[in-house]
Each structure stands twice: as structure tokens, then as C-alpha cells.
Design a protein around this motif. Sequence first.
Motif, PDB file in Angstrom:
ATOM      1  N   ILE A  36      -9.939 -15.256  17.053  1.00 22.34           N
ATOM      2  CA  ILE A  36      -8.475 -15.185  17.148  1.00 22.34           C
ATOM      3  C   ILE A  36      -8.022 -15.487  18.570  1.00 22.34           C
ATOM      4  O   ILE A  36      -7.050 -16.224  18.786  1.00 22.34           O
ATOM      5  CB  ILE A  36      -7.993 -13.805  16.685  1.00 22.34           C
ATOM      6  N   THR A  37      -8.729 -14.916  19.559  1.00 16.20           N
ATOM      7  CA  THR A  37      -8.396 -15.221  20.956  1.00 16.20           C
ATOM      8  C   THR A  37      -8.485 -16.717  21.219  1.00 16.20           C
ATOM      9  O   THR A  37      -7.571 -17.318  21.798  1.00 16.20           O
ATOM     10  CB  THR A  37      -9.356 -14.474  21.901  1.00 16.20           C
ATOM     11  N   GLY A  38      -9.595 -17.328  20.804  1.00 18.63           N
ATOM     12  CA  GLY A  38      -9.774 -18.754  21.051  1.00 18.63           C
ATOM     13  C   GLY A  38      -8.729 -19.603  20.363  1.00 18.63           C
ATOM     14  O   GLY A  38      -8.186 -20.541  20.957  1.00 18.63           O
ATOM     15  N   LEU A  39      -8.418 -19.261  19.137  1.00 23.95           N
ATOM     16  CA  LEU A  39      -7.474 -20.059  18.362  1.00 23.95           C
ATOM     17  C   LEU A  39      -6.104 -20.100  19.037  1.00 23.95           C
ATOM     18  O   LEU A  39      -5.544 -21.178  19.302  1.00 23.95           O
ATOM     19  CB  LEU A  39      -7.360 -19.491  16.946  1.00 23.95           C
ATOM     20  N   PHE A  40      -5.553 -18.920  19.352  1.00 23.77           N
ATOM     21  CA  PHE A  40      -4.216 -18.879  19.954  1.00 23.77           C
ATOM     22  C   PHE A  40      -4.219 -19.358  21.399  1.00 23.77           C
ATOM     23  O   PHE A  40      -3.296 -20.048  21.841  1.00 23.77           O
ATOM     24  CB  PHE A  40      -3.653 -17.461  19.878  1.00 23.77           C
ATOM     25  N   SER A  41      -5.261 -18.990  22.152  1.00 21.45           N
ATOM     26  CA  SER A  41      -5.299 -19.370  23.564  1.00 21.45           C
ATOM     27  C   SER A  41      -5.496 -20.869  23.749  1.00 21.45           C
ATOM     28  O   SER A  41      -5.051 -21.431  24.756  1.00 21.45           O
ATOM     29  CB  SER A  41      -6.420 -18.603  24.285  1.00 21.45           C
ATOM     30  N   LEU A  42      -6.154 -21.506  22.809  1.00 15.97           N
ATOM     31  CA  LEU A  42      -6.314 -22.954  22.874  1.00 15.97           C
ATOM     32  C   LEU A  42      -5.054 -23.693  22.453  1.00 15.97           C
ATOM     33  O   LEU A  42      -4.980 -24.920  22.553  1.00 15.97           O
ATOM     34  CB  LEU A  42      -7.480 -23.395  21.999  1.00 15.97           C
ATOM     35  N   GLY A  43      -4.065 -22.952  21.979  1.00 23.99           N
ATOM     36  CA  GLY A  43      -2.793 -23.563  21.612  1.00 23.99           C
ATOM     37  C   GLY A  43      -2.700 -23.952  20.156  1.00 23.99           C
ATOM     38  O   GLY A  43      -1.862 -24.784  19.797  1.00 23.99           O
ATOM     39  N   HIS A  44      -3.542 -23.354  19.301  1.00 22.41           N
ATOM     40  CA  HIS A  44      -3.521 -23.654  17.874  1.00 22.41           C
ATOM     41  C   HIS A  44      -3.022 -22.441  17.094  1.00 22.41           C
ATOM     42  O   HIS A  44      -2.882 -21.344  17.627  1.00 22.41           O
ATOM     43  CB  HIS A  44      -4.917 -24.053  17.388  1.00 22.41           C
ATOM     44  N   SER A  45      -2.805 -22.659  15.815  1.00 23.72           N
ATOM     45  CA  SER A  45      -2.420 -21.579  14.919  1.00 23.72           C
ATOM     46  C   SER A  45      -3.249 -21.674  13.652  1.00 23.72           C
ATOM     47  O   SER A  45      -4.069 -22.587  13.490  1.00 23.72           O
ATOM     48  CB  SER A  45      -0.924 -21.660  14.585  1.00 23.72           C
ATOM     49  N   TYR A  46      -3.035 -20.750  12.749  1.00 22.72           N
ATOM     50  CA  TYR A  46      -3.776 -20.788  11.482  1.00 22.72           C
ATOM     51  C   TYR A  46      -3.437 -22.028  10.664  1.00 22.72           C
ATOM     52  O   TYR A  46      -4.203 -22.423   9.774  1.00 22.72           O
ATOM     53  CB  TYR A  46      -3.471 -19.531  10.668  1.00 22.72           C
ATOM     54  N   GLU A  47      -2.303 -22.637  10.958  1.00 21.00           N
ATOM     55  CA  GLU A  47      -1.930 -23.853  10.235  1.00 21.00           C
ATOM     56  C   GLU A  47      -2.881 -25.008  10.519  1.00 21.00           C
ATOM     57  O   GLU A  47      -2.942 -25.973   9.745  1.00 21.00           O
ATOM     58  CB  GLU A  47      -0.501 -24.251  10.595  1.00 21.00           C
ATOM     59  N   ASN A  48      -3.622 -24.941  11.623  1.00 21.67           N
ATOM     60  CA  ASN A  48      -4.572 -25.998  11.969  1.00 21.67           C
ATOM     61  C   ASN A  48      -5.889 -25.879  11.215  1.00 21.67           C
ATOM     62  O   ASN A  48      -6.752 -26.753  11.338  1.00 21.67           O
ATOM     63  CB  ASN A  48      -4.850 -25.984  13.475  1.00 21.67           C
ATOM     64  N   ILE A  49      -6.068 -24.796  10.463  1.00 27.36           N
ATOM     65  CA  ILE A  49      -7.307 -24.596   9.723  1.00 27.36           C
ATOM     66  C   ILE A  49      -7.132 -25.112   8.301  1.00 27.36           C
ATOM     67  O   ILE A  49      -6.243 -24.645   7.581  1.00 27.36           O
ATOM     68  CB  ILE A  49      -7.687 -23.098   9.685  1.00 27.36           C
ATOM     69  N   CYS A  72       3.517 -21.500  26.977  1.00 28.64           N
ATOM     70  CA  CYS A  72       3.436 -20.053  26.780  1.00 28.64           C
ATOM     71  C   CYS A  72       4.445 -19.602  25.723  1.00 28.64           C
ATOM     72  O   CYS A  72       4.156 -18.707  24.925  1.00 28.64           O
ATOM     73  CB  CYS A  72       3.675 -19.312  28.097  1.00 28.64           C
ATOM     74  N   GLN A  73       5.608 -20.205  25.712  1.00 29.95           N
ATOM     75  CA  GLN A  73       6.611 -19.852  24.711  1.00 29.95           C
ATOM     76  C   GLN A  73       6.107 -20.150  23.306  1.00 29.95           C
ATOM     77  O   GLN A  73       6.275 -19.342  22.387  1.00 29.95           O
ATOM     78  CB  GLN A  73       7.908 -20.609  24.967  1.00 29.95           C
ATOM     79  N   LYS A  74       5.441 -21.299  23.142  1.00 31.61           N
ATOM     80  CA  LYS A  74       4.908 -21.662  21.831  1.00 31.61           C
ATOM     81  C   LYS A  74       3.804 -20.697  21.420  1.00 31.61           C
ATOM     82  O   LYS A  74       3.728 -20.268  20.261  1.00 31.61           O
ATOM     83  CB  LYS A  74       4.374 -23.097  21.875  1.00 31.61           C
ATOM     84  N   ILE A  75       2.935 -20.354  22.368  1.00 31.37           N
ATOM     85  CA  ILE A  75       1.858 -19.408  22.076  1.00 31.37           C
ATOM     86  C   ILE A  75       2.431 -18.044  21.703  1.00 31.37           C
ATOM     87  O   ILE A  75       1.969 -17.384  20.765  1.00 31.37           O
ATOM     88  CB  ILE A  75       0.906 -19.299  23.277  1.00 31.37           C
ATOM     89  N   ALA A  76       3.476 -17.611  22.422  1.00 27.91           N
ATOM     90  CA  ALA A  76       4.104 -16.329  22.115  1.00 27.91           C
ATOM     91  C   ALA A  76       4.703 -16.336  20.710  1.00 27.91           C
ATOM     92  O   ALA A  76       4.622 -15.325  19.989  1.00 27.91           O
ATOM     93  CB  ALA A  76       5.181 -16.015  23.149  1.00 27.91           C
ATOM     94  N   GLU A  77       5.270 -17.446  20.308  1.00 37.24           N
ATOM     95  CA  GLU A  77       5.830 -17.542  18.949  1.00 37.24           C
ATOM     96  C   GLU A  77       4.735 -17.450  17.897  1.00 37.24           C
ATOM     97  O   GLU A  77       4.905 -16.775  16.870  1.00 37.24           O
ATOM     98  CB  GLU A  77       6.612 -18.849  18.815  1.00 37.24           C
ATOM     99  N   MET A  78       3.606 -18.121  18.149  1.00 40.87           N
ATOM    100  CA  MET A  78       2.502 -18.064  17.184  1.00 40.87           C
ATOM    101  C   MET A  78       1.920 -16.661  17.106  1.00 40.87           C
ATOM    102  O   MET A  78       1.622 -16.151  16.013  1.00 40.87           O
ATOM    103  CB  MET A  78       1.420 -19.073  17.572  1.00 40.87           C
ATOM    104  N   VAL A  79       1.758 -16.021  18.262  1.00 40.53           N
ATOM    105  CA  VAL A  79       1.223 -14.663  18.270  1.00 40.53           C
ATOM    106  C   VAL A  79       2.175 -13.705  17.556  1.00 40.53           C
ATOM    107  O   VAL A  79       1.746 -12.817  16.816  1.00 40.53           O
ATOM    108  CB  VAL A  79       0.968 -14.210  19.723  1.00 40.53           C
ATOM    109  N   ALA A  80       3.462 -13.906  17.758  1.00 40.50           N
ATOM    110  CA  ALA A  80       4.446 -13.018  17.142  1.00 40.50           C
ATOM    111  C   ALA A  80       4.430 -13.116  15.621  1.00 40.50           C
ATOM    112  O   ALA A  80       4.623 -12.110  14.920  1.00 40.50           O
ATOM    113  CB  ALA A  80       5.841 -13.338  17.674  1.00 40.50           C
ATOM    114  N   THR A  81       4.197 -14.301  15.092  1.00 37.26           N
ATOM    115  CA  THR A  81       4.280 -14.500  13.644  1.00 37.26           C
ATOM    116  C   THR A  81       2.931 -14.412  12.934  1.00 37.26           C
ATOM    117  O   THR A  81       2.879 -14.101  11.750  1.00 37.26           O
ATOM    118  CB  THR A  81       4.906 -15.864  13.334  1.00 37.26           C
TER     119      THR A  81
END
Length: 614
Positions: A36-49, A72-81
Motif C-alpha cells: 500500500i505504501t509503494g502503490l500510493f507513494s509511487l503515485g498510483h491508485s488501485y485503479e492501476n491494478i 502531493c495533492q493527487k496523492i492526498a486525494e487517493m489516500v483519502a478515498t
Amino acid sequence: MYRYRPYLSLVGILILGTVLRFSQLEAKPVWLDEIITGLFSLGHSYENIPLDAVFPLAQFADIFTLNSTASCQKIAEMVATESTHPPLFFCLTHEWLSRVQGSWVWQARSLSALFGVGAIAAMYGLNRIAFSPQAGVMGAAVMAVSPFAVYLSQEARHYTLPMLLVILSLMGLIQIQKDLHHRGTIRPWVGISWVIVNTLGLYTHYFVLLAWVAELLTILALSLGKYLHPVSLGLQQQSSPAPTKGMVTWLNLGGYSLLPLLLYLPWLPTLHNHFNRPETDWFKPFEPSWVDSITPIFQTLAGWLVMVVAFPVENQPLWIVIPSAILMLLWSGYFLWSITPRIKALFTSPDTRLSGLILLFFTGVVLLEYLTIVYGVGKDITSAVRYHFIYYPGICALLGASLMMNPVGREETKPSAPVLSNPLAKSRFPILARAGGLPFGKPLARLRPDSPTLQSAASYLIPGFLIVGLISSVFVVSNWVFQKSYDPAGVAQQLNLEPTVPLVVVVGYENMQEVALGLSFALELDKIRPRNLPETGWAFMTRSPSYQSVWENLGSVSGLPPSAVNLWIIAPGLRQREYPPQLRLGDRLCNLDPSQYYRLGIPYQLYRCGKQEN
């Protein structure tokens, strides 16, 4: 030269702590949370799987590559949702990944290790302010060789950063109390720094909220104690400040205390949503029973134990488990017996009582908060030893200070006074023995150099503590302790049962955490199954509303090789008897192999599929 000795000692301790934290940093398999850390920190979301379809195992390389366009804003949005965490750590890790070379696993873990080294230095600062330079050096040494701290530092997760921020926050809390006592006012830079550190902590991990509340309650308790028992706390002042100045000071303190919450208001709705998400349901017992009412107590005690000693007792043969368990119990018993009078000395000496009470009250409040969550909310946050990280700084600081204390024998001095002295004067660690000067003010008494109590402490307790901690940390680095309930490397070895046979692995998932778990298995399988072997396919198939949907989707799989295929079904929540005896994989029939059922934290079963039907 004498005044530089604490810093020279600190440098040596930092070098040792750095070596331990960066050793074999990439050797351990990546587990669910690190995925989970790698996925979000690399700038991806579950939609990429890719889901609900079979795809080549090599496709994971595209998922775990840096998306340099993510902000960072995009990453924060992915983490939030898509997650249940605040965003700051993931944003910092993304920046780190874009600047440091190496595999993403080493990169992510190295940032945690770096924060872990910073926590060692911060612990020196905390104990130096709270007690003395000697206690600062010892506090740093305790954290440097603590197996618990080394374990957290080698995880690509947000544990060492909030731990560092909690240490800095406690440093600010004690400095505020000293300012109030000695100056009658709070210096602005101290108050503002305390606000910044607490705010950053709140945006790093939700458990920092518990630490922040504990600090506020500590301030309240000290304020009451100042008026009810000022002499016993050592808080009496020579003269009372002017009423106007006192009112301004308390208003400033109130502002510094509440400002982090005001700065955190934009994220509070997300916190509320995260608290009710199903991803946190794993804290609840799967089959509740009366045992669950006492288990958190034993889990907490075990968490305290591994902060000082951790020998291999997990997934090892009995000839290793039994001696390891006996040695751990013997050492913990000796350590508890030896440290108890020194802890008592810490709280009876006027030089150390106030700071000791602050740290003790803070730690006690956090523990009460934990018990409230366990028994009041029904979520057992003690079930994962790593979650004790939030109050670990308080325990580490108290241990470091207590190890520098010696109770004074009756025959050696006047009847007062346990004091802070240097119990390392005759130890085998000359750097630590020369580490620091005297505590605040002149001590009430000093032990004679030939004191039996002093020789006992110097000869056995402190060197033994450091040696046991160092050995335990080596076990951590070697992955002999703190093993995960899910073993990605072990699962991958069994999935690769027949390397020359084409392979398809199907993971039934209900939520994205189970997808992340499957990804951890896939990454390990990709390491041991070279690309020149027969085809390897991987699929995540939804098991909602039941596994029947998985069995039906398997029948529509296409593009398989004409030869026989091994099919592994990884099925969270499925019992062995619930696996169907036969399944359709595309155009072929697959038969269950009863000898190839395993459960390494999660069940998985092998089916043998025949050749393509004409």
C-alpha cells in the motif's frame, strides 16, 4: 575536551543505529502494508491494478514504477478515498522516491530507516533536556539497540516518522514546563515549534492524535498538581508572577495546545470517514470469545518485552524456540528486578522527579486510551505489536534515565536521596562512562566508586542490556523475529511447486487490502520464477457476493497454453472443505489436489488442469 564527550558518544551510537537499520534493508519480503505504501507513494491508485482478468506476472513492473507527474495533492486525494491514513508520509515518500536511486522497496524502507536514525538523535535531545547529558546518551543507546525500534525502522511504513515527531513533541512539552517553572512564561519559539511538530504528526498518523490528547491531559494534571502538591512535584516558585502576566501565559499555553486541532480541521471529515471504513474491521476478533477480553493485556505485555529483547520464537523448530523463550524470560526477569529500584530512584530524586512524572503520565494516558479503544470501541489495536510505537518514546526515555540512576545505600551517605550519577564509571564502555556531566543542579549525594551497588550496575545491567539488545536487533535484521502472519516468500515457494509447468494464480478478493496481499505474493513469485520459464498468469477475481462468482469467472478465462496447467486458488475466508473438487479453467477441467492445501496466514489450494480440450 570533556564537554564534547557526550557528542562523541552520540556519534558512535548513531553509527551503530544506522548500521543496524540499513543492514539487509531489501532482504525481507514486501508485505501487505508496504504494498500500500509503494502503490500510493509511487503515485498510483488501485485503479492501476487490472482486476477480474488473467494477466502476465511481468505486468507488475508497470504498477510499481514511479509516476513522476503525481503531485502531493493527487496523492492526498487517493489516500483519502482509497486508504485509511493521513497523507503526509506518502507525499514525503513520493519525493524521496523521485530523488534516491535504487529499487522502490529499498528506497521506501531507507526513508523509514533514516527517520529511525533521527529518532535516536531526538531521544538524546529529549533526555538531555529532561534529565542530563548522561541520560541523553543512554536514552539514545536504548533506542539504537532496541529490537522494536530496529524493526519499525526497516518497515516501509509511517511508524518511525510519527515516533520521531512524538519525541520532538515531548521535548517541547518538557521545555514548556521548564519555561513555566523557571521563567513564568513560554518562549514563543518553543510554543510555535511544539505546534508545528504536533500538526505534522496529526497529518502523518492517526495515532498521534492519542499522543496529542495525552500531552494536553499531562499539562492539565501538572497544572492541578502545581496548586495541590507543588512541593512534592518540585514546582514551587520563589515568587508568584504578576496576575496579568500569568493570565497571558495561560492564554498562550491554551493557544499552543489547541492550534494543532484548528490546523487539522480540513482533514477531520476524512478522519471520520476512515474510522468507519471496513478496512479497519481486522481489529475486531473473527470469532469473539471470552479469551478476547484478556488477550489485549498479554499482547501489551509482549509488546513491552520485545522493546528490550526479541529472540527467535516464531516459526522455528522447538530446539530453537524453547531455549530462546527461556532466555527471554530469564533476561526480562533479571532486567525487571534490576531496573525497579532505579525507576524508583528516578521518581524520588528532586532532580529527576518532574520530568519523570511527565513522561510517566503521558505514557500511562496513552495506554488508557488504548484500553478504551479495545474495550470501548471493540477494536483490538494491541493485536499488532507495531502499534505500540506511539508511546514507545516515553518508555524509551524512562528506561534511558533509569539506567543512569543508582539507589544510595544506607551505609554510604546520609538518609536521603537516590541520585542521578554515572553507573558506567567502571563499565566496559568507556565512551559512555565519560558521556556527560552532572544533572540539573548539584546532586544530593554520589556513590563511592567502589560501591557494590555501582559495580553491580556497571558490570552487568547496562552492558548486558546493550549486548542483549544488539543480539536481538541482529535477529530482527535477519528476519528471525517480528515475522508477519502472512509469509509472502513462503507462499511463493509453494506456488512455484513445479517450475516447469505453466502456472495460473487466482486471488479471490473482497476489498483492496486483499488485493494488496495478493500483490505481495506476486512480487515474491516473480523473484523466483524467471521469465524463461513457462507462462505465468495472475488474476484478481471478486468474491462478491460469494466465491461462486469466482468459479464462474474462471470458466471464461482464455489465452491459456495448450499444455497442462497448475491452478492455485488463494481464497481468503474459505475453509478447506469449501473448495470445489473440480473447477473449469477456460476450456479445461481442473481437479483438486488434496495433498496441496496450505494455510500460511491465508488458505490456498492447488488444482491440476489437464491439456486443452479439442
